[in-house]
Design an enzyme around this catalytic site. Structure first.
Site, short mmCIF file in Angstrom:
data_model
loop_
_atom_site.label_atom_id
_atom_site.label_comp_id
_atom_site.label_asym_id
_atom_site.label_seq_id
_atom_site.Cartn_x
_atom_site.Cartn_y
_atom_site.Cartn_z
N ILE A 57 -52.97 16.75 35.22
CA ILE A 57 -52.78 15.47 35.91
C ILE A 57 -54.11 14.75 36.10
O ILE A 57 -55.13 15.36 36.45
CB ILE A 57 -52.11 15.70 37.27
CG1 ILE A 57 -50.67 16.20 37.06
CG2 ILE A 57 -52.09 14.43 38.12
CD1 ILE A 57 -49.96 16.58 38.34
N GLY A 63 -50.16 20.31 34.51
CA GLY A 63 -49.01 19.62 33.95
C GLY A 63 -48.75 19.97 32.50
O GLY A 63 -47.62 19.82 32.02
N ASP A 100 -46.25 22.69 32.54
CA ASP A 100 -44.94 22.10 32.81
C ASP A 100 -44.34 21.53 31.54
O ASP A 100 -43.15 21.71 31.26
CB ASP A 100 -45.07 20.97 33.85
CG ASP A 100 -45.51 21.46 35.22
OD1 ASP A 100 -44.74 22.20 35.85
OD2 ASP A 100 -46.62 21.11 35.63
N GLU A 109 -52.15 24.40 39.96
CA GLU A 109 -51.80 23.65 41.16
C GLU A 109 -52.28 24.25 42.48
O GLU A 109 -52.68 23.52 43.39
CB GLU A 109 -50.28 23.43 41.21
CG GLU A 109 -49.78 22.33 40.27
CD GLU A 109 -49.64 22.78 38.83
OE1 GLU A 109 -49.19 21.97 38.00
OE2 GLU A 109 -50.00 23.93 38.51
N ASP A 127 -44.72 21.43 41.03
CA ASP A 127 -43.42 20.88 41.41
C ASP A 127 -42.70 20.10 40.32
O ASP A 127 -41.71 19.42 40.59
CB ASP A 127 -43.58 19.98 42.65
CG ASP A 127 -44.58 18.85 42.45
OD1 ASP A 127 -45.10 18.71 41.33
OD2 ASP A 127 -44.83 18.10 43.42
#
Length: 310
Positions: free
Chosen positions: A100, A156, A159, A179, A187
């Site tokens: 991110i 990310g 993810d 994270e 999340d």
């Protein structure tokens, strides 16, 4: 033998992938059609194969505000594109992604709108749900997605790749669930999908709670990736070759397979079998079955069959 294979793969890679990239850049620089995306480059290196490239190399492919909406738009378009049967996802530059873009994204979560706690929380939840869709859209896309990772794949990035169907990486790749180091629980998908990708719950917990790096060999042995390559060129050649193999099969069979694999992952065996029966009671009524059977009897590759678009 290995050197011969690598040279052959690189030759295929240069012939099939680089021209597609050249087309995208030429259109952008000539004043003609320009990609609608600022964080992604989309090309069509071979028939029925779409290549999506994360394209912020100057920012280590960090995920800024535009990325989160552009991914949804891009994969929704791919999902409905009858000319696409498989997707290869990779990244430009020296690394896959640094995760991110905190400087660009901080305002969305740290300064949410709302007159009181309930309204602030409601708006934060809407933002999180929006970001979750950025990666869920990959999973919802009926076209198989082959992701090719090189260098760092942080936060990310994990993810993203856990929402893909097939994961490849280079020997210099490493992965990090980052994270907890920035004060939050992941999340947007990692904590939900990684335990279904890696067989060891203990290892998943370790990675998520310590934020330690996982390198390519461990990623392969744990099941996070299925194959490791010496460098990016060899990996991309293999990814495109694999995509070509998938694209050469019946799109009814391939897309039905992906949809049912995802469904079965999240349901019991009995529920998965029932869903499969319901699915195939219509999908078996396709010409693709007869065409494929005929090719098999004639000892021909499925890639010689002209399947209708889906």
């Amino acid at each position: 033998m290995l050197s011969v294979f690598v040279r052959s793969a690189l030759t295929k890679y240069r012939r099939s992938w680089l021209p597609g990239q050249a087309v995208v850049r030429a259109m952008s620089s000539s004043g003609g059609a320009v990609s609608p995306y600022t964080t992604l480059a989309v090309s069509h290196p071979t028939e029925c194969v779409t290549h999506v490239e994360l394209h912020r190399p100057e920012k280590r492919n960090a995920m800024n505000r535009a990325f989160w909406s552009e991914m949804v738009e891009c994969f929704n378009e791919i999902a409905g594109d009858p000319n696409c049967r498989v997707v290869v996802f990779s990244a430009a530059g020296k690394v896959f992604t640094a995760g991110i873009d905190l400087m660009d994204m901080a305002g969305d979560v740290l300064n949410p709108e709302g007159d009181d706690t309930a309204r602030v929380a409601w708006n934060v939840r809407k933002v999180i749900a929006k970001y979750q869709e950025t990666f869920s859209v990959i999973e919802k896309c009926p076209k198989p997605v082959v992701v090719a990772v090189h260098g760092a794949c942080v936060g990310g990035g994990v993810d993203l790749i856990t929402a893909c169907d097939i994961r490849l990486c280079t020997q210099d790749a490493w992965f990090q669930v980052k994270e907890v180091d920035i004060g939050l629980a992941a999340d947007v998908g990692t904590l939900q999908r990684l335990p279904k990708v890696i067989g060891s719950r203990s290892l998943v917990n370790e990675l998520a709670l310590t934020a330690r790096k996982m390198f390519a060999d461990e990623a392969k042995s744990s099941g996070l990736v299925s194959r490791v390559f010496a460098d990016k060129e060899a990996m991309m050649a293999a990814a495109l070759e694999m995509a070509g193999e998938i694209a050469g099969r019946s799109p009814v069979a391939v897309q039905g397979t992906k949809i049912n694999l995802v469904y079965s992952r999240d349901h019991s065996v009995a529920e998965g079998l029932d869903y499969m029966a319901t699915w195939n009671m219509s999908m078996l009524q396709t010409q693709d079955v007869m065409k494929s059977a005929q090719a098999a009897m004639e000892k021909k590759s499925p890639k010689t069959i002209a399947f209708s678009k889906l």
